[in-house]
Motif scaffolding. Structure first.
Motif, PDB file in Angstrom:
ATOM      1  N   GLU A  16      73.554  65.251  13.086  1.00  0.00           N
ATOM      2  CA  GLU A  16      74.997  65.049  13.158  1.00  0.00           C
ATOM      3  C   GLU A  16      75.314  63.649  13.686  1.00  0.00           C
ATOM      4  O   GLU A  16      74.544  63.073  14.453  1.00  0.00           O
ATOM      5  CB  GLU A  16      75.641  66.110  14.076  1.00  0.00           C
ATOM      6  CG  GLU A  16      75.579  67.514  13.506  1.00  0.00           C
ATOM      7  CD  GLU A  16      76.259  68.535  14.405  1.00  0.00           C
ATOM      8  OE1 GLU A  16      76.653  68.178  15.537  1.00  0.00           O
ATOM      9  OE2 GLU A  16      76.399  69.697  13.983  1.00  0.00           O
ATOM     10  N   MET A  17      76.471  63.122  13.264  1.00  0.00           N
ATOM     11  CA  MET A  17      76.858  61.771  13.640  1.00  0.00           C
ATOM     12  C   MET A  17      77.406  61.699  15.069  1.00  0.00           C
ATOM     13  O   MET A  17      78.160  62.565  15.500  1.00  0.00           O
ATOM     14  CB  MET A  17      77.932  61.246  12.675  1.00  0.00           C
ATOM     15  CG  MET A  17      77.386  60.906  11.300  1.00  0.00           C
ATOM     16  SD  MET A  17      76.196  59.559  11.395  1.00  0.00           S
ATOM     17  CE  MET A  17      75.610  59.520   9.706  1.00  0.00           C
ATOM     18  N   LEU A  18      77.013  60.648  15.759  1.00  0.00           N
ATOM     19  CA  LEU A  18      77.531  60.358  17.090  1.00  0.00           C
ATOM     20  C   LEU A  18      78.165  58.973  17.034  1.00  0.00           C
ATOM     21  O   LEU A  18      77.521  58.018  16.597  1.00  0.00           O
ATOM     22  CB  LEU A  18      76.409  60.357  18.130  1.00  0.00           C
ATOM     23  CG  LEU A  18      75.608  61.649  18.314  1.00  0.00           C
ATOM     24  CD1 LEU A  18      74.437  61.403  19.241  1.00  0.00           C
ATOM     25  CD2 LEU A  18      76.493  62.766  18.853  1.00  0.00           C
ATOM     26  N   GLY A  19      79.406  58.859  17.440  1.00  0.00           N
ATOM     27  CA  GLY A  19      80.041  57.552  17.382  1.00  0.00           C
ATOM     28  C   GLY A  19      81.344  57.517  18.144  1.00  0.00           C
ATOM     29  O   GLY A  19      81.859  58.548  18.565  1.00  0.00           O
ATOM     30  N   GLY A  20      81.862  56.324  18.326  1.00  0.00           N
ATOM     31  CA  GLY A  20      83.097  56.131  19.069  1.00  0.00           C
ATOM     32  C   GLY A  20      82.965  54.931  19.978  1.00  0.00           C
ATOM     33  O   GLY A  20      81.937  54.248  19.987  1.00  0.00           O
ATOM     34  N   PRO A  21      83.991  54.654  20.783  1.00  0.00           N
ATOM     35  CA  PRO A  21      83.947  53.498  21.678  1.00  0.00           C
ATOM     36  C   PRO A  21      82.733  53.476  22.606  1.00  0.00           C
ATOM     37  O   PRO A  21      82.242  52.401  22.954  1.00  0.00           O
ATOM     38  CB  PRO A  21      85.252  53.626  22.471  1.00  0.00           C
ATOM     39  CG  PRO A  21      86.173  54.319  21.531  1.00  0.00           C
ATOM     40  CD  PRO A  21      85.315  55.305  20.806  1.00  0.00           C
ATOM     41  N   MET A  22      82.244  54.671  23.019  1.00  0.00           N
ATOM     42  CA  MET A  22      81.068  54.713  23.911  1.00  0.00           C
ATOM     43  C   MET A  22      79.904  53.954  23.302  1.00  0.00           C
ATOM     44  O   MET A  22      79.189  53.224  23.995  1.00  0.00           O
ATOM     45  CB  MET A  22      80.623  56.164  24.161  1.00  0.00           C
ATOM     46  CG  MET A  22      81.711  57.111  24.560  1.00  0.00           C
ATOM     47  SD  MET A  22      82.613  57.747  23.108  1.00  0.00           S
ATOM     48  CE  MET A  22      81.464  58.909  22.420  1.00  0.00           C
ATOM     49  N   TYR A  23      79.713  54.133  21.994  1.00  0.00           N
ATOM     50  CA  TYR A  23      78.540  53.561  21.322  1.00  0.00           C
ATOM     51  C   TYR A  23      78.720  52.076  21.019  1.00  0.00           C
ATOM     52  O   TYR A  23      77.788  51.293  21.160  1.00  0.00           O
ATOM     53  CB  TYR A  23      78.221  54.365  20.053  1.00  0.00           C
ATOM     54  CG  TYR A  23      77.807  55.770  20.401  1.00  0.00           C
ATOM     55  CD1 TYR A  23      76.494  56.080  20.722  1.00  0.00           C
ATOM     56  CD2 TYR A  23      78.757  56.802  20.458  1.00  0.00           C
ATOM     57  CE1 TYR A  23      76.132  57.377  21.076  1.00  0.00           C
ATOM     58  CE2 TYR A  23      78.408  58.093  20.811  1.00  0.00           C
ATOM     59  CZ  TYR A  23      77.091  58.374  21.127  1.00  0.00           C
ATOM     60  OH  TYR A  23      76.731  59.652  21.497  1.00  0.00           O
ATOM     61  N   TYR A  24      79.944  51.676  20.606  1.00  0.00           N
ATOM     62  CA  TYR A  24      80.077  50.229  20.363  1.00  0.00           C
ATOM     63  C   TYR A  24      80.229  49.444  21.657  1.00  0.00           C
ATOM     64  O   TYR A  24      79.913  48.263  21.704  1.00  0.00           O
ATOM     65  CB  TYR A  24      81.136  49.875  19.308  1.00  0.00           C
ATOM     66  CG  TYR A  24      82.568  50.321  19.463  1.00  0.00           C
ATOM     67  CD1 TYR A  24      83.431  49.734  20.384  1.00  0.00           C
ATOM     68  CD2 TYR A  24      83.114  51.267  18.586  1.00  0.00           C
ATOM     69  CE1 TYR A  24      84.765  50.092  20.464  1.00  0.00           C
ATOM     70  CE2 TYR A  24      84.457  51.636  18.649  1.00  0.00           C
ATOM     71  CZ  TYR A  24      85.278  51.050  19.596  1.00  0.00           C
ATOM     72  OH  TYR A  24      86.615  51.402  19.665  1.00  0.00           O
ATOM     73  N   LEU A  25      80.654  50.101  22.736  1.00  0.00           N
ATOM     74  CA  LEU A  25      80.656  49.428  24.039  1.00  0.00           C
ATOM     75  C   LEU A  25      79.224  49.265  24.561  1.00  0.00           C
ATOM     76  O   LEU A  25      78.869  48.231  25.113  1.00  0.00           O
ATOM     77  CB  LEU A  25      81.496  50.227  25.052  1.00  0.00           C
ATOM     78  CG  LEU A  25      83.019  50.127  24.897  1.00  0.00           C
ATOM     79  CD1 LEU A  25      83.717  51.168  25.755  1.00  0.00           C
ATOM     80  CD2 LEU A  25      83.518  48.734  25.262  1.00  0.00           C
ATOM     81  N   ARG A  26      78.405  50.300  24.347  1.00  0.00           N
ATOM     82  CA  ARG A  26      77.014  50.252  24.816  1.00  0.00           C
ATOM     83  C   ARG A  26      76.142  49.355  23.945  1.00  0.00           C
ATOM     84  O   ARG A  26      75.429  48.478  24.450  1.00  0.00           O
ATOM     85  CB  ARG A  26      76.422  51.663  24.848  1.00  0.00           C
ATOM     86  CG  ARG A  26      75.015  51.741  25.428  1.00  0.00           C
ATOM     87  CD  ARG A  26      74.413  53.109  25.208  1.00  0.00           C
ATOM     88  NE  ARG A  26      74.098  53.351  23.782  1.00  0.00           N
ATOM     89  CZ  ARG A  26      73.659  54.517  23.313  1.00  0.00           C
ATOM     90  NH1 ARG A  26      73.514  55.559  24.135  1.00  0.00           N
ATOM     91  NH2 ARG A  26      73.395  54.664  22.035  1.00  0.00           N
ATOM     92  N   ASP A  27      76.202  49.566  22.640  1.00  0.00           N
ATOM     93  CA  ASP A  27      75.270  48.871  21.734  1.00  0.00           C
ATOM     94  C   ASP A  27      75.824  47.557  21.177  1.00  0.00           C
ATOM     95  O   ASP A  27      75.047  46.662  20.847  1.00  0.00           O
ATOM     96  CB  ASP A  27      74.894  49.799  20.563  1.00  0.00           C
ATOM     97  CG  ASP A  27      74.278  51.102  21.057  1.00  0.00           C
ATOM     98  OD1 ASP A  27      73.647  51.090  22.126  1.00  0.00           O
ATOM     99  OD2 ASP A  27      74.449  52.132  20.374  1.00  0.00           O
TER     100      ASP A  27
END
Length: 456
Positions: A129-140
């Motif tokens: 399943e897909m995981l995404g959102g601001p958490m991921y672009y802030l982290r990565d």
């Protein structure tokens, strides 16, 4: 002795003060001009993409792009479209509607940018399943774990103790009790069971309900508003003129309206507009990340139509109904003002209130579902998949408790945490602006050499 209510109110006014509003609108204005008015020039393309079925074998994701959009809309089309617009016009006068339009116009560019980044930086979990959102672009993307954690924490707070539960539950129970004379306890039990039934099924189940309920209720509500407008068509030109004039001149007190300055019109219009469509808050990217798509730009285009549907269409319809019927000059406020507008505009004391109540019930129900999903995504980010079931159980319990909660403090806390969500997300958008611009340029350069496949 310190007054907790007064302290929270002061914090709320600070969080949603000029700095955050300027940051929200400023970010949208920046992307608007750097991307060459993308929300205007490419709106027809975006609308075609929304209503096209994805048939690309390379598209990865959990749900269709349309279902992802409906999931995002399920959280944004809610009490804000009925209560929020009435509040904005009650405080800021008819001119507030113009500033809602402006916030939405710039907000479309912000929504495009954040949802583009959500797809670009999304991950796949152990279940596929897909995981995404601001958490991921802030982290990565940004490389900041603490900003990512902060965003996730604030989002869980909004989902559990704010907009995701108590205000929506009370809106549903009040509407069911006042309009249909249904007992609050029985309605609370049915509501809790329905939420449990849908949310335990995950994104697939939530998106199925959202794709059926959201478009249907939005169309019914818009048709009802259009009926009020058509029946009062002779006043339409004057109403539009009043909106435009009041946006740049103080509105005099009249009837139950106390009068408003230009600054009050700007602040109430932008704040309620952003609160309704959530552009820049970072909620919609979590739904966008689940979309089946092979292009982050395409999903950005699709997602930005959410702000168009929510504010440019639905909020405008509510606003015009309030102005045409003179409801904004009465002593009514919130849902009562919108109900009065429909009763007056449709010349019916039963049909008008019923339409508003049914709209409130369904819009509030889908908002609960949307925020359950957002909270779940952030729980997975912070604590892993094992924490999902405990979160869902807690969420369902909180929905059940919503019927006995007092709302004065809850609304303020929800407002504060919702505003705090936006800060790390907007920092991420500013720092990753070059990524958004480069991805957009590349996509449209390629599309000029090969026509866009709307079915891809």
């Amino acid at each position: 002795m310190l007054d907790a209510h007064a302290i929270l109110l002061a914090i709320d006014n600070f969080v949603w003060g000029p700095p955050l509003l300027l940051l929200l609108v400023g970010t949208g204005a920046y992307f608007t001009f750097k991307l060459g008015l993308i929300q205007i020039r490419h709106l027809p393309t975006a609308l075609k993409l929304v209503f096209s079925k994805s048939s690309s074998s390379s598209a990865k994701g959990d749900v269709s792009s349309f279902a992802a959009l409906c999931t995002a809309l399920s959280a944004t089309i809610g009490t804000g479209n009925i209560v929020g617009v009435a509040t904005a016009i009650k405080v800021g006068g008819p001119g507030a509607l113009f500033w809602m339009w402006l916030a939405a116009l710039f907000g479309m560019a912000t929504k495009y940018a954040e949802c583009l980044l959500a797809v670009k930086y999304r991950k796949t979990d152990s279940k596929g399943e897909m995981l995404g959102g601001p958490m991921y672009y802030l982290r990565d993307g940004v490389g900041s774990k603490w900003l990512a954690n902060l965003f996730a924490l604030f989002t869980i707070g909004v989902a559990c103790f704010g907009i995701g539960t108590f205000p929506q539950v009370n809106a549903i129970l009040d509407a069911a009790s006042i309009t249909f004379s249904l007992p609050r306890t029985g309605s609370a039990v049915v509501l809790t069971l329905l939420v449990a039934l849908v949310t335990l099924g995950g994104i697939q189940s939530i998106s199925k309900v959202a794709t059926k309920v959201v478009p249907t209720m939005a169309i019914v509500y818009v048709v009802a508003c259009l009926s009020v407008i058509v029946l009062n068509a002779d006043k339409l030109a004057d109403a539009v003129q009043l909106v435009l004039v009041s946006a740049f001149t103080p509105t005099a007190a009249s009837g139950g309206f106390l009068g408003a300055s230009i600054m009050l019109a700007i602040q109430s219009g932008i704040a309620r507009g952003v609160f309704s469509n959530e552009s820049g808050l970072g909620s919609a990217p979590m739904a966008a990340a689940a979309a089946k798509t092979d292009s982050c730009v395409k999903q950005g285009l699709i997602s930005m139509t959410g702000t168009f549907f929510d504010t440019i269409i639905i909020c405008t319809m509510t606003g015009l109904a309030l102005i045409l019927t003179g409801a904004w000059q009465t002593d009514f406020a919130g849902a009562a003002m919108t109900t009065h507008a429909f009763a007056t505009g449709l010349n019916s004391d039963t049909l008008g209130p019923m339409l508003v109540s049914v709209g409130l019930i369904f819009f509030a129900f889908t908002t609960i579902l949307g925020w359950n999903y957002y909270g779940e995504r952030c729980v997975v980010y912070l604590f892993g998949q094992k924490a999902v079931l405990p979160f869902k159980v807690l969420f369902i319990v909180l929905v059940a408790l919503g019927s006995v909660m007092k709302l004065d403090m809850i609304w303020i806390i929800a407002d504060i945490v919702n505003g705090l969500m936006a800060i790390p997300n907007l920092i991420g958008l500013v720092l990753l602006r070059s990524v958004v611009i480069e991805e957009t340029k590349l996509f449209f350069q390629q599309s000029r050499s090969a026509p866009i496949d709307h079915n891809a």
